[in-house]
Design an enzyme around this catalytic site. Structure first.
Site, PDB file in Angstrom:
ATOM      1  N   HIS A 260       0.817  -1.204   0.000  1.00 51.77           N
ATOM      2  CA  HIS A 260       0.000   0.000   0.000  1.00 51.77           C
ATOM      3  C   HIS A 260       0.856   1.262   0.000  1.00 51.77           C
ATOM      4  O   HIS A 260       2.000   1.261   0.469  1.00 51.77           O
ATOM      5  CB  HIS A 260      -0.936  -0.006   1.192  1.00 51.77           C
ATOM      6  CG  HIS A 260      -2.051  -0.991   1.065  1.00 51.77           C
ATOM      7  ND1 HIS A 260      -3.085  -1.064   1.958  1.00 51.77           N
ATOM      8  CD2 HIS A 260      -2.300  -1.938   0.128  1.00 51.77           C
ATOM      9  CE1 HIS A 260      -3.929  -2.009   1.583  1.00 51.77           C
ATOM     10  NE2 HIS A 260      -3.462  -2.566   0.472  1.00 51.77           N
TER      11      HIS A 260
ATOM     12  N   CYS B  95      -6.255   1.425   5.301  1.00 50.78           N
ATOM     13  CA  CYS B  95      -6.833   0.154   5.749  1.00 50.78           C
ATOM     14  C   CYS B  95      -6.335  -0.145   7.164  1.00 50.78           C
ATOM     15  O   CYS B  95      -5.504   0.587   7.713  1.00 50.78           O
ATOM     16  CB  CYS B  95      -6.414  -0.967   4.793  1.00 50.78           C
ATOM     17  SG  CYS B  95      -4.681  -1.458   4.942  1.00 50.78           S
TER      18      CYS B  95
ATOM     19  N   CYS C 248      -2.466  -0.674   7.392  1.00 52.84           N
ATOM     20  CA  CYS C 248      -1.764   0.612   7.329  1.00 52.84           C
ATOM     21  C   CYS C 248      -1.995   1.421   8.605  1.00 52.84           C
ATOM     22  O   CYS C 248      -1.087   2.088   9.098  1.00 52.84           O
ATOM     23  CB  CYS C 248      -2.204   1.403   6.107  1.00 52.84           C
ATOM     24  SG  CYS C 248      -1.623   0.679   4.550  1.00 52.84           S
TER      25      CYS C 248
ATOM     26  N   GLU D  47       0.678   3.980   1.761  1.00 44.85           N
ATOM     27  CA  GLU D  47       1.074   4.412   3.098  1.00 44.85           C
ATOM     28  C   GLU D  47       2.263   3.600   3.596  1.00 44.85           C
ATOM     29  O   GLU D  47       3.200   4.141   4.187  1.00 44.85           O
ATOM     30  CB  GLU D  47      -0.091   4.253   4.089  1.00 44.85           C
ATOM     31  CG  GLU D  47      -1.367   4.948   3.670  1.00 44.85           C
ATOM     32  CD  GLU D  47      -2.334   4.062   2.887  1.00 44.85           C
ATOM     33  OE1 GLU D  47      -3.551   4.196   3.100  1.00 44.85           O
ATOM     34  OE2 GLU D  47      -1.879   3.244   2.054  1.00 44.85           O
TER      35      GLU D  47
END
Length: 145
Positions: free
Chosen positions: A77, A105, A108, A79
């Site tokens: 991801h 999410c 993260c 992040e």
């Protein structure tokens, strides 16, 4: 008209997402401290791995809904990539703000809390109510623009 800081950095995160190789959702993230960008990231396969653009999306093939079964995705991801980039180059991010093109999410969110990021500004939704709950409990300010 000169944009406010949050709008400015969110626009940069939106530009960062154009590097994404994810077929389902392109996401960009920028970590900022003292109005300076200290790291950025976008979602895509780990360094050296084949991208979904080349191989197709396993989660799509299996009919997995957005926000579920992250372990079956080769992408990291946005992040996570931004946090890892800061760590790799020894850049402290404690107390920073994360600008992201969608809500983080749960995975993260855990990383954001433990990395000491204190504020998230995001523009798009993500189907993960648990992440928002964790961020609140972790005293991370969340702002949707």
């Amino acid at each position: 008209m000169r944009p406010q800081w949050d709008e400015y950095f969110l626009k940069i995160a939106s530009e960062v997402k154009t590097r994404s190789t994810c077929i389902r959702r392109q996401v960009g993230a920028v970590i900022v401290k003292d109005h300076r960008i200290i790291a950025s990231g976008y979602n895509g396969a780990a360094a050296g791995a084949a991208h979904c653009e080349e191989t197709g999306c396993l989660r799509e093939k299996l009919g997995i809904k957005s926000g579920e079964r992250h372990e079956l995705c080769v992408a990291i991801h946005a992040e996570q990539n931004a946090i890892v980039q800061a760590a790799r180059y020894g850049t402290p991010i404690e107390g920073a703000t994360l600008y992201c093109t969608c809500q983080p999410c749960a995975i993260c969110a855990k990383m954001i809390i433990n990395a000491g990021i204190k504020r998230i500004v995001y523009s798009g939704d993500y189907p993960d109510d648990f992440a928002a709950k964790m961020l609140k409990e972790g005293n991370v300010e969340i702002c949707r623009i």
